[in-house]
Every structure is written in structure tokens, then in C-alpha cells.
Design a protein around this motif. Structure first.
Motif, PDB file in Angstrom:
ATOM      1  N   ALA A 380       0.829  -1.205   0.000  1.00 21.72           N
ATOM      2  CA  ALA A 380       0.000   0.000   0.000  1.00 21.72           C
ATOM      3  C   ALA A 380       0.862   1.253   0.000  1.00 21.72           C
ATOM      4  N   GLY A 381       0.258   2.399  -0.319  1.00 22.93           N
ATOM      5  CA  GLY A 381       0.996   3.643  -0.490  1.00 22.93           C
ATOM      6  C   GLY A 381       0.780   4.646   0.617  1.00 22.93           C
ATOM      7  N   GLY A 382       1.335   5.831   0.411  1.00 19.56           N
ATOM      8  CA  GLY A 382       1.233   6.947   1.334  1.00 19.56           C
ATOM      9  C   GLY A 382       2.502   7.804   1.227  1.00 19.56           C
ATOM     10  N   PRO A 383       2.606   8.919   1.980  1.00 15.54           N
ATOM     11  CA  PRO A 383       1.609   9.472   2.886  1.00 15.54           C
ATOM     12  C   PRO A 383       0.815  10.641   2.313  1.00 15.54           C
ATOM     13  N   SER A 384       1.180  11.126   1.134  1.00  8.57           N
ATOM     14  CA  SER A 384       0.519  12.310   0.592  1.00  8.57           C
ATOM     15  C   SER A 384      -0.878  11.963   0.098  1.00  8.57           C
ATOM     16  N   LEU A 385      -1.661  12.973  -0.177  1.00  8.68           N
ATOM     17  CA  LEU A 385      -3.010  12.750  -0.701  1.00  8.68           C
ATOM     18  C   LEU A 385      -2.994  11.982  -2.022  1.00  8.68           C
ATOM     19  N   PRO A 386      -2.073  12.286  -2.962  1.00  7.12           N
ATOM     20  CA  PRO A 386      -2.057  11.497  -4.204  1.00  7.12           C
ATOM     21  C   PRO A 386      -1.608  10.051  -3.989  1.00  7.12           C
ATOM     22  N   GLU A 387      -0.823   9.784  -2.931  1.00  6.06           N
ATOM     23  CA  GLU A 387      -0.270   8.456  -2.714  1.00  6.06           C
ATOM     24  C   GLU A 387      -1.047   7.608  -1.707  1.00  6.06           C
ATOM     25  N   GLY A 388      -1.839   8.246  -0.855  1.00  6.80           N
ATOM     26  CA  GLY A 388      -2.484   7.549   0.249  1.00  6.80           C
ATOM     27  C   GLY A 388      -3.453   6.463  -0.201  1.00  6.80           C
ATOM     28  N   THR A 389      -3.493   5.372   0.553  1.00  9.09           N
ATOM     29  CA  THR A 389      -4.389   4.261   0.227  1.00  9.09           C
ATOM     30  C   THR A 389      -5.013   3.696   1.484  1.00  9.09           C
ATOM     31  N   VAL A 390      -6.137   3.033   1.309  1.00 10.70           N
ATOM     32  CA  VAL A 390      -6.746   2.208   2.356  1.00 10.70           C
ATOM     33  C   VAL A 390      -7.103   0.876   1.718  1.00 10.70           C
ATOM     34  N   ILE A 391      -6.868  -0.202   2.451  1.00 10.40           N
ATOM     35  CA  ILE A 391      -7.238  -1.537   1.989  1.00 10.40           C
ATOM     36  C   ILE A 391      -8.422  -2.019   2.818  1.00 10.40           C
ATOM     37  N   LEU A 392      -9.469  -2.449   2.153  1.00  9.89           N
ATOM     38  CA  LEU A 392     -10.612  -3.067   2.824  1.00  9.89           C
ATOM     39  C   LEU A 392     -10.524  -4.567   2.583  1.00  9.89           C
ATOM     40  N   LEU A 393     -10.281  -5.303   3.647  1.00 10.09           N
ATOM     41  CA  LEU A 393     -10.120  -6.752   3.570  1.00 10.09           C
ATOM     42  C   LEU A 393     -11.402  -7.429   4.025  1.00 10.09           C
ATOM     43  N   HIS A 394     -11.894  -8.358   3.216  1.00  7.59           N
ATOM     44  CA  HIS A 394     -13.131  -9.075   3.542  1.00  7.59           C
ATOM     45  C   HIS A 394     -12.891 -10.556   3.310  1.00  7.59           C
ATOM     46  N   GLY A 395     -12.928 -11.330   4.384  1.00  9.86           N
ATOM     47  CA  GLY A 395     -12.758 -12.765   4.276  1.00  9.86           C
ATOM     48  C   GLY A 395     -14.024 -13.497   4.649  1.00  9.86           C
ATOM     49  N   THR A 396     -14.408 -14.469   3.833  1.00 11.98           N
ATOM     50  CA  THR A 396     -15.517 -15.359   4.155  1.00 11.98           C
ATOM     51  C   THR A 396     -14.982 -16.791   4.097  1.00 11.98           C
ATOM     52  N   THR A 397     -15.818 -17.730   4.416  1.00 10.31           N
ATOM     53  CA  THR A 397     -15.377 -19.122   4.380  1.00 10.31           C
ATOM     54  C   THR A 397     -15.032 -19.572   2.971  1.00 10.31           C
ATOM     55  N   ARG A 398     -15.521 -18.853   1.967  1.00 12.40           N
ATOM     56  CA  ARG A 398     -15.308 -19.263   0.577  1.00 12.40           C
ATOM     57  C   ARG A 398     -14.377 -18.352  -0.213  1.00 12.40           C
ATOM     58  N   ALA A 399     -14.167 -17.125   0.245  1.00 11.61           N
ATOM     59  CA  ALA A 399     -13.371 -16.187  -0.564  1.00 11.61           C
ATOM     60  C   ALA A 399     -12.651 -15.177   0.319  1.00 11.61           C
ATOM     61  N   LEU A 400     -11.518 -14.686  -0.199  1.00  5.33           N
ATOM     62  CA  LEU A 400     -10.773 -13.605   0.432  1.00  5.33           C
ATOM     63  C   LEU A 400     -10.637 -12.486  -0.595  1.00  5.33           C
ATOM     64  N   ARG A 401     -11.033 -11.290  -0.184  1.00  3.74           N
ATOM     65  CA  ARG A 401     -10.993 -10.158  -1.100  1.00  3.74           C
ATOM     66  C   ARG A 401     -10.331  -8.973  -0.414  1.00  3.74           C
ATOM     67  N   ALA A 402      -9.440  -8.287  -1.139  1.00  5.85           N
ATOM     68  CA  ALA A 402      -8.812  -7.066  -0.639  1.00  5.85           C
ATOM     69  C   ALA A 402      -8.949  -5.997  -1.709  1.00  5.85           C
ATOM     70  N   ARG A 403      -9.624  -4.914  -1.385  1.00  3.86           N
ATOM     71  CA  ARG A 403      -9.816  -3.802  -2.309  1.00  3.86           C
ATOM     72  C   ARG A 403      -9.018  -2.604  -1.818  1.00  3.86           C
ATOM     73  N   MET A 404      -8.205  -2.017  -2.685  1.00  5.59           N
ATOM     74  CA  MET A 404      -7.394  -0.865  -2.332  1.00  5.59           C
ATOM     75  C   MET A 404      -7.961   0.382  -3.002  1.00  5.59           C
ATOM     76  N   TYR A 405      -8.195   1.426  -2.171  1.00  3.45           N
ATOM     77  CA  TYR A 405      -8.774   2.673  -2.666  1.00  3.45           C
ATOM     78  C   TYR A 405      -7.818   3.842  -2.439  1.00  3.45           C
ATOM     79  N   SER A 406      -7.929   4.854  -3.297  1.00  9.22           N
ATOM     80  CA  SER A 406      -7.149   6.079  -3.158  1.00  9.22           C
ATOM     81  C   SER A 406      -7.918   7.084  -2.301  1.00  9.22           C
ATOM     82  N   CYS A 407      -7.269   8.209  -2.026  1.00  7.26           N
ATOM     83  CA  CYS A 407      -7.923   9.277  -1.260  1.00  7.26           C
ATOM     84  C   CYS A 407      -9.129   9.863  -1.993  1.00  7.26           C
ATOM     85  N   GLU A 408      -9.180   9.685  -3.291  1.00  3.73           N
ATOM     86  CA  GLU A 408     -10.308  10.168  -4.081  1.00  3.73           C
ATOM     87  C   GLU A 408     -11.401   9.122  -4.220  1.00  3.73           C
TER      88      GLU A 408
END
Length: 423
Positions: A380-408
Motif C-alpha cells: 500500500a501507499g502513502g503518505p501524501s493525498l495522491p499516494e495515500g491508500t486504504v485496503i478493505l479486507l473481507h474474508g468469508t469461508t469461501r473467498a478472500l478479497r482485498a480492495r485498495m482505494y485512493s484518497c479520491e
């Protein structure tokens, strides 16, 4: 002694009025003041927001930082109960600051169960209390796990605030701070920078109801307050009386179908770092070797082997085509991690996000070497506004998903795996 009474609540506006004064302005500009810790803290509220640490299926720790409070206790009960229990808090003064850390460990809880708590305290002759906050214990048998992961914010409140505009409360049940969230923590002015920032994070991420899982980065092992930073946290094997070389920042935990390994890569030294460097390569190489022994113990105990997803978290990646990776961590840990079997590694440090597949080789910048990870790596990135990221991790018994979003709010990458590991 345990007491029984009923919750009395105050409004959220009243509760945040006390702690809210901390949230205005950046702590960075305060580091140059020459005033004493007491003088610098005089305009801060006497108590900060409580926050949750060391979550477990059967327990939760409530920490509460206060400057002048006495007779601190935690009143708590299971959701819906008409009576509650009151536990006196343990106190420890945070060295070099006017702040005291108050702690209560709630024990004997039930997995996946919602509880409510309230901090009660006295300042002078006035009895006060916080808002009543809910929390839900982790359940290893739950069908899903949802987390928000941040890294490399480097004190920039505007970056994490922009990211949180795209994160809904239902997107995460806990958050992970994967390093360099507190930039070179300073002891100046009673460690005001670090404590101000931490309270800001607690408010922004609802740390009073959703645990913030802390992983150190290389900038959190620098600064004049770094040796005492552990007073702000509680991890399974971390105690306030540990010397720097003995601090146990590595840990594991399970949320539903996901088993996490959190490890501390320490400084960003490498094999060419001079021995007399401020990065102290000999110290950190020995520190990582101790974690290797811990990892071997986890492997021998088959910890997490019954979970479909195993996620490894460290600030500095073990693989990186840009060249910014922890070579001594990789040399010490990779064989054990490969045996362990990983679904995904989450890292930061590089300040530029990238995804590394486990089925594709890449060249390492500035060398003739090639590398190929044995597990997917999401940096993942950072720390400036153009570089910053958040990862939303969602795990279930059948799948693992990680979505990375920018500050926008732009979706930068989506990782998806529907082939659970086998024990």
C-alpha cells in the motif's frame, strides 16, 4: 470488589467535547515549542477517549489516558443487561509525560457477543463519566471478517481523513495500522505529538468500539519517545516493563475465517548498512531472529492451520521490485512462512502501491537480480493525498478479497481468491 449498578449515559456531543480539543490542528507544528510538558498539556483535555486493545474471543482490554484523573473504573455489561459490573482500573505513569495509562482487562467474555462499557473517573472532587460504548468480541467461528488497513500516514491527518470518507462503518469491524502511522515519535512537550495523534486516530476510526491492531514501522522505532511508545498499546506479549530489545510486538489473531500473523520488521537496514549507523543493523538482525523463533513455534503448533485464509502483515515487504524490502527479515522468515502457507501478504513502506503475483517473476531495481514471491503481496501507499491508500479486507469461508482505494475513492486494485488453503 465488583459492584452492581445501572448505566447512566451522556450525549455524544458532551463526551467528545472533552477529547475533541485534541483533534484540531496537526501535532507536527507543536514540536518546536520549548514549554514544559505540564505547560504544553494545560490546554489539552484532562482525559482522552478510551480505546480497545488486545481483542480475543473471551477478552478485551480498555485503555484510557488521563492527566489528572483518579479513581478510574470501567462499568460494563453484556448488551441488553439491566445490571452491570464495575472494575477498578490499574494505572501506570507514562515516562516523560504528564499522562497516566489506566487499564482494565475484561475477561470471561463470549465470542461474537456485543458488550457495552463506560469509563468512570474523578478529577478533584468531581465525578465524571464517558459515553457508553459498544464493542463485539472476535469470534473464530464467524463466517466473515472485515478490516480496514492503513499505513505510512506519517502524521498526515488530512490523508487518513480523506481516505475515511470512502470507508463506511459497516466496512470494518477492526482496523490495522501497518507501520509509520506515528512519524518519529518525539518526547518533546510530554510526547504531545504522539498522544495527540493517537487520540485523533481513535476518534476517526471509532477505536473506542473497534480495536486498532498496531504494527510498528521503521519510523515508529525512531524518535526520542520510541522507547516508551509501547505504553500506548497492549499486545498479547507486550508489557510496559520490557526493554527495547525484549519488546514483543509480533502477535497472531483470528477473526472468523482469517488467521493473521503480525510481525515487526523494525528498521529499514540491509546487509550493507554500516554497523555504526543510527539504524543499528546488529540490534535489528538479532531482533528479527527472535521473531523467527516465535514463528517456528507457531508453525509447530499448527496455529491457524484450520482456517481457510492466512494473512501475513508487516510494514516493510519481503519482496519489492523497487528494492525497498527487508532483506534480513526475508532471509530469516521466508522459509517458515512458505511452510506455513499464506493467502496474502500486506505491507507498506515504499509509499507507492503495487501488487505482486506469486506466479510472475520481476527484476529488482538497481540490480541484476530477479525475484518471485511464493505468495501474493499487496503493498500500500502513502503518505501524501495522491499516494495515500486504504485496503478493505473481507474474508468469508469461501473467498478472500482485498480492495485498495485512493484518497479520491478510486479503486486501485482488487485482489480476489476463492481457493481456500488446506491445512
Amino acid at each position: 470488589m465488583m459492584k452492581r449498578d445501572a448505566f447512566s449515559t451522556i450525549s455524544r456531543r458532551q463526551a467528545l467535547k472533552t477529547a475533541g480539543a485534541l483533534l484540531a490542528g496537526s501535532g507536527m507544528g507543536l514540536l518546536h515549542s520549548q514549554a514544559s510538558a505540564e505547560e504544553e498539556s494545560s490546554d489539552l483535555p484532562p482525559v482522552l477517549l478510551p480505546y480497545l486493545q488486545n481483542p480475543a474471543p473471551d477478552g478485551m482490554t480498555v485503555l484510557f489516558l488521563a492527566r489528572d484523573a483518579t479513581k478510574v473504573s470501567i462499568a460494563w455489561a453484556v448488551e441488553g443487561a439491566k445490571s452491570l459490573s464495575n472494575i477498578d482500573a490499574e494505572s501506570i505513569a507514562i515516562p516523560g509525560t504528564p499522562w497516566t495509562r489506566w487499564r482494565v482487562r475484561l475477561k470471561g467474555l463470549r465470542p461474537g457477543t456485543t458488550y457495552r462499557y463506560q469509563v468512570r473517573y474523578t478529577i478533584g472532587s468531581t465525578e465524571s463519566k464517558t459515553e457508553v460504548y459498544p464493542f463485539t468480541t472476535f469470534d473464530p467461528q464467524a463466517d466473515e471478517a472485515k478490516l480496514a488497513i492503513f499505513n505510512d500516514i506519517h502524521d498526515r491527518k488530512e490523508t487518513i481523513s480523506a481516505l475515511m470518507k470512502h470507508v463506511k462503518p459497516e466496512d470494518f469491524d477492526a482496523s490495522i495500522f501497518n507501520g509509520d502511522m506515528i512519524n518519529d515519535p518525539s518526547a518533546s512537550n510530554g510526547a504531545r505529538q504522539a498522544i495527540t495523534l493517537w487520540n485523533f486516530y481513535v476518534e476517526l476510526l471509532q477505536g473506542y468500539s473497534k480495536p486498532i491492531l498496531f504494527v510498528r514501522g521503521n519510523h515508529e522505532v525512531r524518535g526520542s519517545f520510541c522507547k516508551h511508545l509501547h505504553y500506548l498499546f497492549e499486545l498479547p506479549s507486550l508489557t510496559f516493563d520490557q526493554a527495547p530489545e525484549d519488546q514483543q510486538w509480533q502477535y497472531e489473531l483470528t477473526m472468523g475465517p482469517v488467521h493473521f500473523l503480525m510481525m515487526d520488521t523494525g528498521e529499514d537496514d540491509d546487509l550493507d548498512t554500516p554497523e555504526d549507523s543510527y539504524k543499528r543493523p546488529k540490534f535489528w538482525q538479532a531482533y528479527r531472529l527472535r521473531q523467527k523463533q516465535w514463528l517456528e513455534q507457531r508453525l509447530a503448533a499448527r496455529s491457524g492451520a484450520n482456517k481457510p485464509w492466512r494473512v501475513f502483515v508487516s510494514h516493510i515487504p519481503l519482496h519489492n521490485p523497487a528494492g525497498w524490502f527487508s532483506i534480513t527479515s526475508r532471509d530469516g522468515w521466508l522459509a517458515e512462512l512458505t511452510k506455513y502457507g499464506l493467502s496474502l501478504m500486506l505491507a507498506g513502506h515504499d509509499h507507492s502501491w503495487k501488487f505482486l503475483s506469486n506466479d510472475k517473476s520481476f527484476a529488482i531495481k538497481g540490480t541484476k537480480d530477479e525475484d518471485k514471491p511464493t505468495f501474493p503481496v499487496l503493498i500500500a501507499g502513502g503518505p501524501s493525498l495522491p499516494e495515500g491508500t486504504v485496503i478493505l479486507l473481507h474474508g468469508t469461508t469461501r473467498a478472500l478479497r482485498a480492495r485498495m482505494y485512493s484518497c479520491e475513492g478510486k479503486l486501485l486494485h482488487s485482489f480476489h481468491d476463492s481457493r481456500p488453503l488446506r491445512s
